[in-house]
Design a protein around this motif. Structure first.
Motif, PDB file in Angstrom:
ATOM      1  N   UNK A   1      -6.229 -17.514 -39.549  1.00  0.00           N
ATOM      2  CA  UNK A   1      -6.286 -16.449 -40.524  1.00  0.00           C
ATOM      3  C   UNK A   1      -7.061 -16.877 -41.764  1.00  0.00           C
ATOM      4  N   UNK A   2      -6.786 -18.073 -42.267  1.00  0.00           N
ATOM      5  CA  UNK A   2      -7.451 -18.544 -43.480  1.00  0.00           C
ATOM      6  C   UNK A   2      -8.925 -18.817 -43.211  1.00  0.00           C
ATOM      7  N   UNK A   3      -9.229 -19.394 -42.061  1.00  0.00           N
ATOM      8  CA  UNK A   3     -10.630 -19.719 -41.770  1.00  0.00           C
ATOM      9  C   UNK A   3     -11.462 -18.451 -41.579  1.00  0.00           C
ATOM     10  N   UNK A   4     -10.896 -17.411 -40.977  1.00  0.00           N
ATOM     11  CA  UNK A   4     -11.661 -16.178 -40.811  1.00  0.00           C
ATOM     12  C   UNK A   4     -11.911 -15.514 -42.158  1.00  0.00           C
ATOM     13  N   UNK A   5     -10.954 -15.589 -43.041  1.00  0.00           N
ATOM     14  CA  UNK A   5     -11.145 -15.021 -44.380  1.00  0.00           C
ATOM     15  C   UNK A   5     -12.218 -15.803 -45.135  1.00  0.00           C
ATOM     16  N   UNK A   6     -12.192 -17.135 -44.969  1.00  0.00           N
ATOM     17  CA  UNK A   6     -13.199 -17.969 -45.628  1.00  0.00           C
ATOM     18  C   UNK A   6     -14.595 -17.667 -45.073  1.00  0.00           C
ATOM     19  N   UNK A   7     -14.699 -17.482 -43.755  1.00  0.00           N
ATOM     20  CA  UNK A   7     -15.989 -17.131 -43.141  1.00  0.00           C
ATOM     21  C   UNK A   7     -16.474 -15.781 -43.650  1.00  0.00           C
ATOM     22  N   UNK A   8     -15.547 -14.870 -43.800  1.00  0.00           N
ATOM     23  CA  UNK A   8     -15.917 -13.548 -44.305  1.00  0.00           C
ATOM     24  C   UNK A   8     -16.434 -13.643 -45.741  1.00  0.00           C
ATOM     25  N   UNK A   9     -15.789 -14.442 -46.550  1.00  0.00           N
ATOM     26  CA  UNK A   9     -16.236 -14.631 -47.936  1.00  0.00           C
ATOM     27  C   UNK A   9     -17.591 -15.325 -47.963  1.00  0.00           C
ATOM     28  N   UNK A  10     -17.791 -16.306 -47.123  1.00  0.00           N
ATOM     29  CA  UNK A  10     -19.073 -17.012 -47.068  1.00  0.00           C
ATOM     30  C   UNK A  10     -20.203 -16.076 -46.627  1.00  0.00           C
ATOM     31  N   UNK A  12     -20.249 -12.841 -47.030  1.00  0.00           N
ATOM     32  CA  UNK A  12     -20.470 -11.917 -48.133  1.00  0.00           C
ATOM     33  C   UNK A  12     -21.300 -12.565 -49.240  1.00  0.00           C
ATOM     34  N   UNK A  13     -20.964 -13.804 -49.605  1.00  0.00           N
ATOM     35  CA  UNK A  13     -21.725 -14.503 -50.644  1.00  0.00           C
ATOM     36  C   UNK A  13     -23.157 -14.781 -50.205  1.00  0.00           C
ATOM     37  N   UNK A  14     -23.334 -15.077 -48.934  1.00  0.00           N
ATOM     38  CA  UNK A  14     -24.682 -15.287 -48.403  1.00  0.00           C
ATOM     39  C   UNK A  14     -25.495 -13.999 -48.489  1.00  0.00           C
ATOM     40  N   UNK A  15     -24.853 -12.900 -48.124  1.00  0.00           N
ATOM     41  CA  UNK A  15     -25.536 -11.601 -48.222  1.00  0.00           C
ATOM     42  C   UNK A  15     -25.902 -11.289 -49.670  1.00  0.00           C
TER      43      UNK A  15
END
Length: 72
Positions: A1-10, A12-15
């Protein structure tokens, strides 16, 4: 759960980093492009209208005037 949220944030920041220029300068660039296009179209229409007036006869320039025929 935490890693998927972190990937989602990464992602988003990349975009956000990739689209920073468009988000910051896109509106003013679009407005300037539209302004220049309008000026170009007005200039082109004005040139077309003045060239048309130079080639035609003086009598045909003012079409709206009615000439009264001379009496015999």
């Amino acid at each position: 759960m935490i890693s998927t949220r972190r990937d989602e944030i990464q992602r988003f920041l990349s975009w956000r980093r990739k689209t920073r220029f468009v988000r910051h300068y896109g509106g003013p660039l679009l407005a300037m492009f539209v302004f220049i296009a309008c000026i170009h179209l007005i200039w082109q229409a004005y040139g077309h209208r003045t060239n048309k007036g130079k080639d035609s006869k003086p009598e045909s320039i003012q079409v709206w005037q009615v000439k009264i025929p001379e009496k015999r």
